[in-house]
Design a protein around this motif. Sequence first.
Motif, PDB file in Angstrom:
ATOM      1  N   LEU A 251       0.818  -1.215   0.000  1.00  0.00           N
ATOM      2  CA  LEU A 251       0.000   0.000   0.000  1.00  0.00           C
ATOM      3  C   LEU A 251       0.855   1.269   0.000  1.00  0.00           C
ATOM      4  O   LEU A 251       0.326   2.380  -0.014  1.00  0.00           O
ATOM      5  CB  LEU A 251      -0.947   0.008   1.201  1.00  0.00           C
ATOM      6  CG  LEU A 251      -2.045  -1.046   1.190  1.00  0.00           C
ATOM      7  CD1 LEU A 251      -2.830  -1.020   2.500  1.00  0.00           C
ATOM      8  CD2 LEU A 251      -2.977  -0.858   0.004  1.00  0.00           C
ATOM      9  N   GLY A 252       2.172   1.097   0.050  1.00  0.00           N
ATOM     10  CA  GLY A 252       3.072   2.242   0.007  1.00  0.00           C
ATOM     11  C   GLY A 252       3.317   2.900   1.355  1.00  0.00           C
ATOM     12  O   GLY A 252       3.781   4.039   1.414  1.00  0.00           O
ATOM     13  N   PHE A 253       3.015   2.195   2.445  1.00  0.00           N
ATOM     14  CA  PHE A 253       3.193   2.770   3.784  1.00  0.00           C
ATOM     15  C   PHE A 253       4.500   2.363   4.447  1.00  0.00           C
ATOM     16  O   PHE A 253       4.682   2.573   5.635  1.00  0.00           O
ATOM     17  CB  PHE A 253       2.029   2.385   4.696  1.00  0.00           C
ATOM     18  CG  PHE A 253       0.722   2.969   4.267  1.00  0.00           C
ATOM     19  CD1 PHE A 253       0.552   4.338   4.193  1.00  0.00           C
ATOM     20  CD2 PHE A 253      -0.327   2.145   3.923  1.00  0.00           C
ATOM     21  CE1 PHE A 253      -0.650   4.885   3.792  1.00  0.00           C
ATOM     22  CE2 PHE A 253      -1.535   2.684   3.523  1.00  0.00           C
ATOM     23  CZ  PHE A 253      -1.695   4.046   3.458  1.00  0.00           C
ATOM     24  N   GLY A 254       5.388   1.779   3.702  1.00  0.00           N
ATOM     25  CA  GLY A 254       6.671   1.363   4.251  1.00  0.00           C
ATOM     26  C   GLY A 254       7.467   0.618   3.203  1.00  0.00           C
ATOM     27  O   GLY A 254       6.996   0.400   2.084  1.00  0.00           O
ATOM     28  N   ARG A 255       8.666   0.232   3.603  1.00  0.00           N
ATOM     29  CA  ARG A 255       9.530  -0.524   2.704  1.00  0.00           C
ATOM     30  C   ARG A 255      10.123  -1.706   3.459  1.00  0.00           C
ATOM     31  O   ARG A 255      11.335  -1.830   3.579  1.00  0.00           O
ATOM     32  CB  ARG A 255      10.635   0.363   2.152  1.00  0.00           C
ATOM     33  CG  ARG A 255      10.130   1.493   1.289  1.00  0.00           C
ATOM     34  CD  ARG A 255      11.262   2.331   0.711  1.00  0.00           C
ATOM     35  NE  ARG A 255      12.313   2.644   1.669  1.00  0.00           N
ATOM     36  CZ  ARG A 255      12.405   3.770   2.352  1.00  0.00           C
ATOM     37  NH1 ARG A 255      11.500   4.708   2.204  1.00  0.00           N
ATOM     38  NH2 ARG A 255      13.410   3.970   3.189  1.00  0.00           N
ATOM     39  N   SER A 256       9.295  -2.577   3.956  1.00  0.00           N
ATOM     40  CA  SER A 256       9.763  -3.716   4.739  1.00  0.00           C
ATOM     41  C   SER A 256      10.216  -4.849   3.836  1.00  0.00           C
ATOM     42  O   SER A 256       9.603  -5.110   2.808  1.00  0.00           O
ATOM     43  CB  SER A 256       8.639  -4.222   5.643  1.00  0.00           C
ATOM     44  OG  SER A 256       8.235  -3.219   6.528  1.00  0.00           O
ATOM     45  N   VAL A 257      11.277  -5.499   4.253  1.00  0.00           N
ATOM     46  CA  VAL A 257      11.733  -6.706   3.572  1.00  0.00           C
ATOM     47  C   VAL A 257      11.077  -7.878   4.284  1.00  0.00           C
ATOM     48  O   VAL A 257      11.354  -8.137   5.455  1.00  0.00           O
ATOM     49  CB  VAL A 257      13.268  -6.835   3.617  1.00  0.00           C
ATOM     50  CG1 VAL A 257      13.716  -8.128   2.969  1.00  0.00           C
ATOM     51  CG2 VAL A 257      13.921  -5.633   2.957  1.00  0.00           C
ATOM     52  N   ILE A 258      10.209  -8.561   3.575  1.00  0.00           N
ATOM     53  CA  ILE A 258       9.476  -9.678   4.165  1.00  0.00           C
ATOM     54  C   ILE A 258      10.400 -10.900   4.231  1.00  0.00           C
ATOM     55  O   ILE A 258      11.156 -11.167   3.316  1.00  0.00           O
ATOM     56  CB  ILE A 258       8.218  -9.993   3.322  1.00  0.00           C
ATOM     57  CG1 ILE A 258       7.409  -8.732   3.045  1.00  0.00           C
ATOM     58  CG2 ILE A 258       7.361 -11.056   3.977  1.00  0.00           C
ATOM     59  CD1 ILE A 258       6.994  -7.960   4.258  1.00  0.00           C
ATOM     60  N   TYR A 259      10.307 -11.647   5.323  1.00  0.00           N
ATOM     61  CA  TYR A 259      11.138 -12.833   5.558  1.00  0.00           C
ATOM     62  C   TYR A 259      12.621 -12.510   5.365  1.00  0.00           C
ATOM     63  O   TYR A 259      13.348 -13.214   4.676  1.00  0.00           O
ATOM     64  CB  TYR A 259      10.693 -14.014   4.678  1.00  0.00           C
ATOM     65  CG  TYR A 259       9.280 -14.416   4.967  1.00  0.00           C
ATOM     66  CD1 TYR A 259       8.969 -15.073   6.150  1.00  0.00           C
ATOM     67  CD2 TYR A 259       8.247 -14.109   4.095  1.00  0.00           C
ATOM     68  CE1 TYR A 259       7.665 -15.426   6.452  1.00  0.00           C
ATOM     69  CE2 TYR A 259       6.941 -14.449   4.389  1.00  0.00           C
ATOM     70  CZ  TYR A 259       6.664 -15.107   5.562  1.00  0.00           C
ATOM     71  OH  TYR A 259       5.370 -15.450   5.863  1.00  0.00           O
ATOM     72  N   ASN A 260      13.043 -11.450   6.021  1.00  0.00           N
ATOM     73  CA  ASN A 260      14.410 -10.938   5.919  1.00  0.00           C
ATOM     74  C   ASN A 260      15.393 -11.953   6.519  1.00  0.00           C
ATOM     75  O   ASN A 260      15.283 -12.318   7.684  1.00  0.00           O
ATOM     76  CB  ASN A 260      14.517  -9.603   6.655  1.00  0.00           C
ATOM     77  CG  ASN A 260      15.769  -8.850   6.351  1.00  0.00           C
ATOM     78  OD1 ASN A 260      16.782  -9.426   5.990  1.00  0.00           O
ATOM     79  ND2 ASN A 260      15.706  -7.542   6.516  1.00  0.00           N
ATOM     80  N   MET A 261      16.339 -12.383   5.710  1.00  0.00           N
ATOM     81  CA  MET A 261      17.332 -13.366   6.137  1.00  0.00           C
ATOM     82  C   MET A 261      18.656 -12.721   6.571  1.00  0.00           C
ATOM     83  O   MET A 261      19.631 -13.423   6.816  1.00  0.00           O
ATOM     84  CB  MET A 261      17.585 -14.368   5.002  1.00  0.00           C
ATOM     85  CG  MET A 261      16.370 -15.198   4.636  1.00  0.00           C
ATOM     86  SD  MET A 261      15.739 -16.175   6.012  1.00  0.00           S
ATOM     87  CE  MET A 261      16.951 -17.464   6.077  1.00  0.00           C
ATOM     88  N   ARG A 262      18.675 -11.387   6.690  1.00  0.00           N
ATOM     89  CA  ARG A 262      19.881 -10.686   7.122  1.00  0.00           C
ATOM     90  C   ARG A 262      20.260 -11.166   8.524  1.00  0.00           C
ATOM     91  O   ARG A 262      19.428 -11.202   9.429  1.00  0.00           O
ATOM     92  CB  ARG A 262      19.623  -9.178   7.133  1.00  0.00           C
ATOM     93  CG  ARG A 262      20.810  -8.351   7.605  1.00  0.00           C
ATOM     94  CD  ARG A 262      20.502  -6.857   7.594  1.00  0.00           C
ATOM     95  NE  ARG A 262      19.318  -6.485   8.347  1.00  0.00           N
ATOM     96  CZ  ARG A 262      19.282  -6.282   9.673  1.00  0.00           C
ATOM     97  NH1 ARG A 262      20.367  -6.431  10.392  1.00  0.00           N
ATOM     98  NH2 ARG A 262      18.164  -5.928  10.265  1.00  0.00           N
ATOM     99  N   PRO A 263      21.542 -11.552   8.721  1.00  0.00           N
ATOM    100  CA  PRO A 263      21.951 -12.002  10.060  1.00  0.00           C
ATOM    101  C   PRO A 263      21.975 -10.841  11.051  1.00  0.00           C
ATOM    102  O   PRO A 263      22.351  -9.729  10.705  1.00  0.00           O
ATOM    103  CB  PRO A 263      23.364 -12.564   9.842  1.00  0.00           C
ATOM    104  CG  PRO A 263      23.800 -12.103   8.506  1.00  0.00           C
ATOM    105  CD  PRO A 263      22.599 -11.634   7.740  1.00  0.00           C
ATOM    106  N   VAL A 264      21.545 -11.125  12.265  1.00  0.00           N
ATOM    107  CA  VAL A 264      21.547 -10.101  13.311  1.00  0.00           C
ATOM    108  C   VAL A 264      22.468 -10.533  14.450  1.00  0.00           C
ATOM    109  O   VAL A 264      22.562 -11.715  14.760  1.00  0.00           O
ATOM    110  CB  VAL A 264      20.118  -9.813  13.843  1.00  0.00           C
ATOM    111  CG1 VAL A 264      19.264  -9.164  12.783  1.00  0.00           C
ATOM    112  CG2 VAL A 264      19.449 -11.055  14.363  1.00  0.00           C
ATOM    113  N   PRO A 265      23.160  -9.560  15.041  1.00  0.00           N
ATOM    114  CA  PRO A 265      24.061  -9.877  16.154  1.00  0.00           C
ATOM    115  C   PRO A 265      23.246 -10.309  17.377  1.00  0.00           C
ATOM    116  O   PRO A 265      22.079  -9.971  17.461  1.00  0.00           O
ATOM    117  CB  PRO A 265      24.794  -8.569  16.423  1.00  0.00           C
ATOM    118  CG  PRO A 265      24.301  -7.571  15.441  1.00  0.00           C
ATOM    119  CD  PRO A 265      23.216  -8.182  14.637  1.00  0.00           C
ATOM    120  N   PRO A 266      23.780 -11.002  18.320  1.00  0.00           N
ATOM    121  CA  PRO A 266      25.190 -11.377  18.374  1.00  0.00           C
ATOM    122  C   PRO A 266      25.486 -12.747  17.752  1.00  0.00           C
ATOM    123  O   PRO A 266      26.640 -13.116  17.609  1.00  0.00           O
ATOM    124  CB  PRO A 266      25.468 -11.409  19.876  1.00  0.00           C
ATOM    125  CG  PRO A 266      24.176 -11.869  20.479  1.00  0.00           C
ATOM    126  CD  PRO A 266      23.104 -11.273  19.600  1.00  0.00           C
TER     127      PRO A 266
END
Length: 142
Positions: free
Chosen positions: A29-44
Amino acid sequence: MRTIIVGFIAGFLSVLIFHQLGFFIATELGFGRSVIYNMRPVPPFGVPLILSAAFWGGLWGIVGAYIVPRLPVWLDGPTGWILFAGIVVTLVNWFIVLPIKGLPVGNGFNLPGVVVVPIVYAFWGFGMWVFVGLLRRALGWR
């Protein structure tokens, strides 16, 4: 122990389905720019972001599984879950989690996030109601 099991599984699954659906709809709907099922590693530990979010959703599911059934009768069902997630989880995120991460309170309360985030958490809460009911019936627990 049953409440913990049902709450965690329901919260985990609800993040994977309903929470991500909420962000998908907001993005479409243009209310954000979320990456769905984001596989980016997060610390720690380098765990993919979606699994981290699902884990925390499971922990919130345990909290909700203890709190929501104890709400007044008129909040029984999806209303209680939606309000718990849309209000309590959102406020804890804004005023505790974000500052711990070094971000501004409420992420600066910028639009559209100030509207989208509570709605996405409410989607998660609705998913909690769905999964808690399904799991309790499937496992024969009341």
